[in-house]
Design a protein around this motif. Sequence first.
Motif, short mmCIF file in Angstrom:
data_model
loop_
_atom_site.label_atom_id
_atom_site.label_comp_id
_atom_site.label_asym_id
_atom_site.label_seq_id
_atom_site.Cartn_x
_atom_site.Cartn_y
_atom_site.Cartn_z
N ILE A 14 0.85 -1.18 0.00
CA ILE A 14 0.00 0.00 0.00
C ILE A 14 0.90 1.24 0.00
O ILE A 14 1.66 1.46 0.95
CB ILE A 14 -0.93 0.03 1.23
CG1 ILE A 14 -1.80 -1.21 1.27
CG2 ILE A 14 -1.76 1.31 1.22
CD1 ILE A 14 -2.73 -1.39 0.09
N CYS A 220 -9.64 3.15 -3.42
CA CYS A 220 -9.56 2.09 -2.41
C CYS A 220 -10.07 2.62 -1.07
O CYS A 220 -9.69 3.70 -0.63
CB CYS A 220 -8.12 1.60 -2.25
SG CYS A 220 -7.52 0.69 -3.69
N ILE A 225 -10.94 -2.73 0.01
CA ILE A 225 -9.52 -2.96 -0.26
C ILE A 225 -9.21 -4.45 -0.41
O ILE A 225 -8.36 -4.82 -1.24
CB ILE A 225 -8.62 -2.30 0.83
CG1 ILE A 225 -7.15 -2.45 0.45
CG2 ILE A 225 -8.91 -2.86 2.21
CD1 ILE A 225 -6.77 -1.89 -0.91
N LEU A 229 -7.27 -5.91 -3.63
CA LEU A 229 -6.00 -6.62 -3.54
C LEU A 229 -6.08 -8.03 -4.12
O LEU A 229 -5.07 -8.58 -4.56
CB LEU A 229 -5.52 -6.67 -2.09
CG LEU A 229 -5.08 -5.33 -1.49
CD1 LEU A 229 -4.63 -5.51 -0.06
CD2 LEU A 229 -3.97 -4.68 -2.32
N VAL A 263 -5.87 -4.62 5.37
CA VAL A 263 -4.80 -5.09 4.49
C VAL A 263 -4.02 -6.22 5.16
O VAL A 263 -3.74 -7.26 4.53
CB VAL A 263 -3.85 -3.93 4.12
CG1 VAL A 263 -2.64 -4.44 3.36
CG2 VAL A 263 -4.60 -2.88 3.29
N ARG A 267 -3.49 -10.09 3.98
CA ARG A 267 -2.16 -10.66 3.74
C ARG A 267 -1.97 -11.95 4.54
O ARG A 267 -1.33 -12.88 4.06
CB ARG A 267 -1.08 -9.63 4.13
CG ARG A 267 -0.89 -8.52 3.11
CD ARG A 267 0.22 -7.61 3.54
NE ARG A 267 0.34 -6.47 2.65
CZ ARG A 267 0.74 -5.25 3.03
NH1 ARG A 267 1.05 -5.04 4.31
NH2 ARG A 267 0.83 -4.29 2.16
#
Length: 272
Positions: A14, A220, A225, A229, A263, A267
């Motif tokens: 990001i 975003c 988001i 992604l 985020v 991940r």
Amino acid sequence: MNWCREMFGVEKPIIALLHLNAFPGDPLFRQGDSMEKTVEEARKDLHALQDGGVDGILFSNEFSLPYQTKVDMIGPCAMARVIGELKSEISVPFGVDCESDVLASIELAAAVSANFVRGLFTGVYAGDCGIIVPDIATVLRRKKALGLDDCKLLYFINNEADEYIVKRELTAIARSTIFSCKPDAFLLMGFHAGQEPESNVIGQIRKVTNGVPVFTGTGCRTDNIIEKLKTSDGATVGTTFKEEGKFENHVDLLRVKAFMEQVKKYRREYEK
């Protein structure tokens, strides 16, 4: 290891936009404004973004509206002053964007040792402010002359609020740009700041880029988001980090933290 992972230390980074105040000579520069104020407000935004956990910072003269295709010298000089005063406080990879003048961005990148440059490097566009004709051949030769071999170039594959003069499919643009101009990444933009591009279009472009990363360039938010992604290689984020999510405001640390928590959640799942 791809260059994004090597530079930012994570998959799907990001990159936060740090929108600098209007500079002297800009239409939005008001009585009582000053470069000292610009530096201090940029410092607050920088720390809010970094404390919130973003992976990179992009310094942009976002409030030098309307943008000049050949910027006055005050623009890159003012940006160099701000970055120079903040350099010791920058803890993540950073880039620069002199809006609508990529050659000035290259010169600035050399002066401040930027890790990357974002901009409209290719194509011919028409919009509200006229016709934009980048000169990628001159830009890449200047980059080479300045010894910026390690500085990555993030190309807009389309431009906010402007249209290609000759209608072309974005996948065709991606293929020909890769062949001729060797971008390090593409950014797909919405029609204006804060508007999201379509996720399926990002996916279509990624299929033809042979590993060249494709970033979501605008739009975003905390609530979308993860979706973005899933289909892109990262994102550049500006407006959603602002107080009340308004373009004209400064960065809100709590909004940054909430966004980056989404985020990090993604991940953790992505890396399993």
